[in-house]
Structures are given as C-alpha cells and as structure tokens.
Write a protein that holds these residues in place. Structure first.
Motif, PDB file in Angstrom:
ATOM      1  N   LEU A  48       3.191  19.588  21.624  1.00 33.23           N
ATOM      2  CA  LEU A  48       3.450  18.402  21.211  1.00 33.23           C
ATOM      3  C   LEU A  48       3.314  17.386  22.390  1.00 33.23           C
ATOM      4  O   LEU A  48       4.316  16.495  22.693  1.00 33.23           O
ATOM      5  CB  LEU A  48       4.734  18.224  20.559  1.00 33.23           C
ATOM      6  N   VAL A  51       4.770  13.331  22.935  1.00 29.87           N
ATOM      7  CA  VAL A  51       5.815  13.115  21.925  1.00 29.87           C
ATOM      8  C   VAL A  51       6.905  13.194  22.718  1.00 29.87           C
ATOM      9  O   VAL A  51       7.420  13.882  23.062  1.00 29.87           O
ATOM     10  CB  VAL A  51       5.632  13.994  20.686  1.00 29.87           C
ATOM     11  N   ALA A  55      11.125  11.770  18.492  1.00 32.36           N
ATOM     12  CA  ALA A  55      10.265  11.680  17.473  1.00 32.36           C
ATOM     13  C   ALA A  55      10.099  13.029  16.758  1.00 32.36           C
ATOM     14  O   ALA A  55       9.153  13.125  16.093  1.00 32.36           O
ATOM     15  CB  ALA A  55       9.013  10.848  17.856  1.00 32.36           C
ATOM     16  N   ILE A  56      10.729  13.948  17.102  1.00 36.31           N
ATOM     17  CA  ILE A  56      10.658  15.565  16.561  1.00 36.31           C
ATOM     18  C   ILE A  56      11.718  15.496  15.752  1.00 36.31           C
ATOM     19  O   ILE A  56      12.998  15.319  15.879  1.00 36.31           O
ATOM     20  CB  ILE A  56      10.609  16.491  17.720  1.00 36.31           C
ATOM     21  N   ASP A  57      11.405  16.159  14.530  1.00 38.55           N
ATOM     22  CA  ASP A  57      12.454  16.490  13.437  1.00 38.55           C
ATOM     23  C   ASP A  57      12.241  18.002  12.902  1.00 38.55           C
ATOM     24  O   ASP A  57      10.946  18.538  12.862  1.00 38.55           O
ATOM     25  CB  ASP A  57      12.054  15.672  12.166  1.00 38.55           C
ATOM     26  N   LYS A  68       8.364  18.361  12.132  1.00 36.12           N
ATOM     27  CA  LYS A  68       7.510  17.170  12.150  1.00 36.12           C
ATOM     28  C   LYS A  68       7.635  16.210  13.474  1.00 36.12           C
ATOM     29  O   LYS A  68       8.550  16.355  13.993  1.00 36.12           O
ATOM     30  CB  LYS A  68       7.980  16.235  11.093  1.00 36.12           C
ATOM     31  N   ALA A  69       6.438  15.770  13.901  1.00 34.45           N
ATOM     32  CA  ALA A  69       6.666  14.858  14.948  1.00 34.45           C
ATOM     33  C   ALA A  69       5.861  13.716  15.016  1.00 34.45           C
ATOM     34  O   ALA A  69       4.656  13.695  13.999  1.00 34.45           O
ATOM     35  CB  ALA A  69       6.254  15.707  16.197  1.00 34.45           C
ATOM     36  N   GLU A  70       5.957  12.734  15.567  1.00 34.94           N
ATOM     37  CA  GLU A  70       4.883  11.412  15.567  1.00 34.94           C
ATOM     38  C   GLU A  70       4.564  11.094  16.958  1.00 34.94           C
ATOM     39  O   GLU A  70       5.575  10.859  17.588  1.00 34.94           O
ATOM     40  CB  GLU A  70       5.711  10.685  14.813  1.00 34.94           C
ATOM     41  N   ARG A  71       3.346  10.952  17.260  1.00 33.14           N
ATOM     42  CA  ARG A  71       2.889  10.745  18.526  1.00 33.14           C
ATOM     43  C   ARG A  71       2.466   9.166  18.170  1.00 33.14           C
ATOM     44  O   ARG A  71       1.480   8.846  17.393  1.00 33.14           O
ATOM     45  CB  ARG A  71       1.883  11.392  19.002  1.00 33.14           C
ATOM     46  N   SER A  93       2.593  17.984  11.654  1.00 27.75           N
ATOM     47  CA  SER A  93       3.454  18.833  11.002  1.00 27.75           C
ATOM     48  C   SER A  93       3.224  20.478  10.854  1.00 27.75           C
ATOM     49  O   SER A  93       2.091  20.813  10.633  1.00 27.75           O
ATOM     50  CB  SER A  93       3.817  18.394   9.607  1.00 27.75           C
ATOM     51  N   TYR A 111      12.786  21.398  24.566  1.00 28.19           N
ATOM     52  CA  TYR A 111      11.745  20.677  24.619  1.00 28.19           C
ATOM     53  C   TYR A 111      11.318  20.228  25.881  1.00 28.19           C
ATOM     54  O   TYR A 111      12.370  19.693  26.591  1.00 28.19           O
ATOM     55  CB  TYR A 111      11.664  19.411  23.637  1.00 28.19           C
ATOM     56  N   LEU A 116       7.374  22.246  22.651  1.00 26.75           N
ATOM     57  CA  LEU A 116       8.832  22.602  21.641  1.00 26.75           C
ATOM     58  C   LEU A 116       8.893  24.156  21.587  1.00 26.75           C
ATOM     59  O   LEU A 116       8.129  24.691  20.889  1.00 26.75           O
ATOM     60  CB  LEU A 116       8.858  21.790  20.424  1.00 26.75           C
TER      61      LEU A 116
END
Length: 144
Positions: A48, A51, A55-57, A68-71, A93, A111, A116
C-alpha cells in the motif's frame, strides 16, 4: 491455511493495471499481497505505498478478513497542474478467507514503509500436541 475466494480477482487486477482505471468504493481495485507461514503464525503482507495509516480499514467477520485502503492524490489545489499521473489512486480492497485453525481474536497489524503486515497466530487447538494414555502399563506419550 488461507483460501482464495474469487478465481477471477487476478484477471480483474491485471485488467485494471492495463487499462489504468482507479478503484472506487463500489468497485475497489485489488492490492497485491504475499502470504506465508512463519513459526506459529501466518503472515499476510499487503503493498500500500503512498497510503496513510488513517486510510486503512481492517475488518474480520467470522473467518473473512477484509482490508480496504484509499490512496488520494498527493498534489492538490488550484495552482497544481498535473503533468504525468501513473501511480494508481482510489480505493483498494482485498478479502481473504481464513481457515478455522487461525486465531482471529489475536491478529496483530503493523504498517511500515508502505507495507501492511498482519500476523495471525495459529489457534492452540490446531497445534500439534502430545496426548497421555492411561492404563495398566502406565502412561505413554504419543504425538497428536
């Protein structure tokens, strides 16, 4: 100890790389991962880069692990004019079905440098153990 849940997921990942599409919350892109056993634990490492940790779930429901993560774009604002954008952005995801022999109550997550790493211990009930036999000739130890 890990089971794949979607045989077409790898084809989706390759298509997304070739087409340059980004993931959305309704159709996230796939994040690459490695999984291996190390002693009495399974280790899963997800790539990741870029990221933020916020922003990591990570969720576990029964034996389904979901990451799930968002960049988001690093350069933002009215004065920014993007000249080249090759790094994938958006939502990523991955779902992994965990075996019943893993202890999902004691997962550790780290992380560092864009990776991760999850450590999932093997449940005590799944580890090999010795079983004592009782009887007239005394007790003997056998491998269980």
């Amino acid at each position: 100890m890990l089971m794949r849940t979607d045989p077409f997921r790898e084809m989706d990942r390759i298509f997304q790389q070739l087409s340059g599409t980004t993931g959305t919350w309704s159709k996230p892109a796939v994040m690459p991962m490695d999984a291996y056993r190390e002693g009495d634990a399974y280790v899963i490492a997800f790539d990741l880069p870029g990221v933020s940790a916020e922003a990591i779930d990570i969720d576990v429901e029964r034996n389904m692990l979901t990451v799930k993560a968002e960049r988001r774009p690093a350069a933002q604002g009215d004065s920014v004019q993007m000249e080249l954008s090759e790094r994938p952005l958006g939502v990523f995801s991955r779902q992994v079905m965990l075996a019943d022999t893993l202890d999902t109550e004691h997962i550790e997550a780290d992380y560092d440098t864009g990776v991760l790493t999850l450590r999932i211990p093997i449940a005590e009930r799944a580890k090999p153990r010795k079983i004592a036999l009782g009887g007239e000739s005394g007790r003997k130890q056998i491998s269980g």
